[in-house]
Design a protein around this motif. Structure first.
Motif, mmCIF file in Angstrom:
data_model
loop_
_atom_site.group_PDB
_atom_site.id
_atom_site.type_symbol
_atom_site.label_atom_id
_atom_site.label_comp_id
_atom_site.label_asym_id
_atom_site.label_seq_id
_atom_site.Cartn_x
_atom_site.Cartn_y
_atom_site.Cartn_z
ATOM 1 N N TRP A 119 -11.183 -1.596 22.013
ATOM 2 C CA TRP A 119 -11.467 -2.598 20.985
ATOM 3 C C TRP A 119 -12.969 -2.879 20.905
ATOM 4 O O TRP A 119 -13.533 -2.961 19.816
ATOM 5 N N MET A 120 -13.608 -3.038 22.049
ATOM 6 C CA MET A 120 -15.041 -3.337 22.050
ATOM 7 C C MET A 120 -15.855 -2.162 21.511
ATOM 8 O O MET A 120 -16.832 -2.358 20.789
ATOM 9 N N ILE A 121 -15.456 -0.947 21.848
ATOM 10 C CA ILE A 121 -16.149 0.228 21.306
ATOM 11 C C ILE A 121 -16.008 0.252 19.789
ATOM 12 O O ILE A 121 -16.992 0.430 19.056
ATOM 13 N N ALA A 122 -14.784 0.064 19.298
ATOM 14 C CA ALA A 122 -14.542 0.100 17.855
ATOM 15 C C ALA A 122 -15.287 -1.030 17.132
ATOM 16 O O ALA A 122 -15.920 -0.795 16.095
ATOM 17 N N SER A 123 -15.224 -2.235 17.677
ATOM 18 C CA SER A 123 -15.874 -3.362 16.992
ATOM 19 C C SER A 123 -17.396 -3.211 17.005
ATOM 20 O O SER A 123 -18.065 -3.560 16.029
ATOM 21 N N HIS A 124 -17.950 -2.641 18.065
ATOM 22 C CA HIS A 124 -19.394 -2.403 18.093
ATOM 23 C C HIS A 124 -19.787 -1.299 17.107
ATOM 24 O O HIS A 124 -20.842 -1.380 16.474
ATOM 25 N N ALA A 125 -18.959 -0.275 16.986
ATOM 26 C CA ALA A 125 -19.246 0.788 16.009
ATOM 27 C C ALA A 125 -19.239 0.208 14.595
ATOM 28 O O ALA A 125 -20.140 0.500 13.791
ATOM 29 N N ILE A 126 -18.261 -0.623 14.300
ATOM 30 C CA ILE A 126 -18.202 -1.264 12.983
ATOM 31 C C ILE A 126 -19.425 -2.148 12.773
ATOM 32 O O ILE A 126 -20.064 -2.117 11.709
ATOM 33 N N PHE A 127 -19.773 -2.928 13.787
ATOM 34 C CA PHE A 127 -20.963 -3.776 13.705
ATOM 35 C C PHE A 127 -22.193 -2.928 13.388
ATOM 36 O O PHE A 127 -22.981 -3.257 12.493
ATOM 37 N N GLY A 128 -22.365 -1.818 14.100
ATOM 38 C CA GLY A 128 -23.538 -0.971 13.904
ATOM 39 C C GLY A 128 -23.592 -0.339 12.527
ATOM 40 O O GLY A 128 -24.663 -0.278 11.903
ATOM 41 N N ILE A 129 -22.452 0.113 12.027
ATOM 42 C CA ILE A 129 -22.412 0.722 10.696
ATOM 43 C C ILE A 129 -22.782 -0.303 9.629
ATOM 44 O O ILE A 129 -23.602 -0.035 8.744
ATOM 45 N N VAL A 130 -22.182 -1.490 9.702
ATOM 46 C CA VAL A 130 -22.480 -2.530 8.714
ATOM 47 C C VAL A 130 -23.935 -2.987 8.858
ATOM 48 O O VAL A 130 -24.649 -3.141 7.859
ATOM 49 N N LEU A 131 -24.381 -3.200 10.076
ATOM 50 C CA LEU A 131 -25.755 -3.626 10.333
ATOM 51 C C LEU A 131 -26.749 -2.649 9.698
ATOM 52 O O LEU A 131 -27.634 -3.045 8.941
ATOM 53 N N GLY A 132 -26.604 -1.374 10.007
ATOM 54 C CA GLY A 132 -27.517 -0.368 9.477
ATOM 55 C C GLY A 132 -27.422 -0.232 7.969
ATOM 56 O O GLY A 132 -28.436 -0.106 7.276
ATOM 57 N N ASN A 133 -26.205 -0.276 7.438
ATOM 58 C CA ASN A 133 -26.013 -0.126 6.004
ATOM 59 C C ASN A 133 -26.654 -1.277 5.240
ATOM 60 O O ASN A 133 -27.383 -1.061 4.271
ATOM 61 N N VAL A 134 -26.400 -2.505 5.665
ATOM 62 C CA VAL A 134 -26.969 -3.662 4.967
ATOM 63 C C VAL A 134 -28.490 -3.665 5.114
ATOM 64 O O VAL A 134 -29.214 -3.893 4.142
ATOM 65 N N TYR A 135 -28.982 -3.379 6.307
ATOM 66 C CA TYR A 135 -30.430 -3.329 6.519
ATOM 67 C C TYR A 135 -31.055 -2.265 5.617
ATOM 68 O O TYR A 135 -32.060 -2.521 4.948
ATOM 69 N N GLY A 136 -30.454 -1.093 5.581
ATOM 70 C CA GLY A 136 -30.964 -0.018 4.729
ATOM 71 C C GLY A 136 -30.974 -0.401 3.261
ATOM 72 O O GLY A 136 -31.916 -0.094 2.527
ATOM 73 N N ARG A 137 -29.939 -1.079 2.808
ATOM 74 C CA ARG A 137 -29.887 -1.524 1.405
ATOM 75 C C ARG A 137 -30.939 -2.590 1.120
ATOM 76 O O ARG A 137 -31.524 -2.615 0.041
ATOM 77 N N LEU A 138 -31.171 -3.475 2.067
ATOM 78 C CA LEU A 138 -32.198 -4.504 1.878
ATOM 79 C C LEU A 138 -33.594 -3.894 1.832
ATOM 80 O O LEU A 138 -34.462 -4.353 1.101
ATOM 81 N N VAL A 139 -33.786 -2.881 2.635
ATOM 82 C CA VAL A 139 -35.088 -2.229 2.690
ATOM 83 C C VAL A 139 -35.326 -1.402 1.428
ATOM 84 O O VAL A 139 -36.431 -1.378 0.910
ATOM 85 N N GLY A 140 -34.320 -0.719 0.921
ATOM 86 C CA GLY A 140 -34.472 0.099 -0.278
ATOM 87 C C GLY A 140 -35.063 1.452 0.027
ATOM 88 O O GLY A 140 -35.051 1.915 1.166
#
Length: 162
Positions: A119-140
């Motif tokens: 569960w912790m591995i999966a939730s951290h992977a999801i956190f990382g994907i969303v974190l990077g995706n949103v950051y990348g979109r904000l950066v442009g």
């Protein structure tokens, strides 16, 4: 908006997504120890009063987001999403070696069972994907954006570029 501010927004978004799946785990299935529960135990809160664990969970997510904004240009890989995953794996390892034992779950959550580890591995992977995706979109995609993701160096793609 600075890298840290973008990281905070991305950290908030990633924490909200992970909180939704944590809430489902805690109310529907409860197949693993949830991170807010672990934080509540560490902070010596009663199990039936989870609010302190949830607040700590959001504070941790925001802190990780801000740290990601600072570290993103220094992380390996080419995209903000993959950098988010690398960052989240590092956060998972640190949590597994420090936070989990403090909370009584043992190294890598082994006292809490394999389900909690998965569960912790999966939730951290999801956190990382969303974190990077949103950051990348904000950066442009501007030149400044490339600096915020890749740092000052000229970045070339592919294994054959020096």
């Amino acid at each position: 908006m600075s890298r840290v501010q973008k990281g905070l927004v991305a950290g908030l978004a990633a924490t909200v997504v992970v909180s939704i799946i944590e809430a489902i785990n805690m109310t529907v299935g409860h197949w693993a120890v949830a991170f807010p529960q672990l934080l509540g135990v560490i902070l010596q809160q009663p199990v039936d009063q989870p609010i302190v664990g949830w607040v700590a969970h959001f504070i941790a997510g925001l802190g990780l987001g801000a740290l990601f904004g600072v570290l993103c240009p220094r992380l390996p890989t080419d995209t903000a999403e993959s950098k988010g995953i690398v960052f989240a794996v590092g956060a998972f390892i640190l949590m597994s070696l420090v936070v989990a034992p403090i909370g009584g779950a043992g190294l890598f959550f082994m006292k809490a069972g394999f389900g909690t580890l998965a569960w912790m591995i999966a939730s951290h992977a999801i956190f990382g994907i969303v974190l990077g995706n949103v950051y990348g979109r904000l950066v442009g995609r501007s030149r400044e954006a490339q600096h915020m993701i890749h740092g000052n160096h000229i970045h070339r793609h592919g294994p054959y570029h020096a």
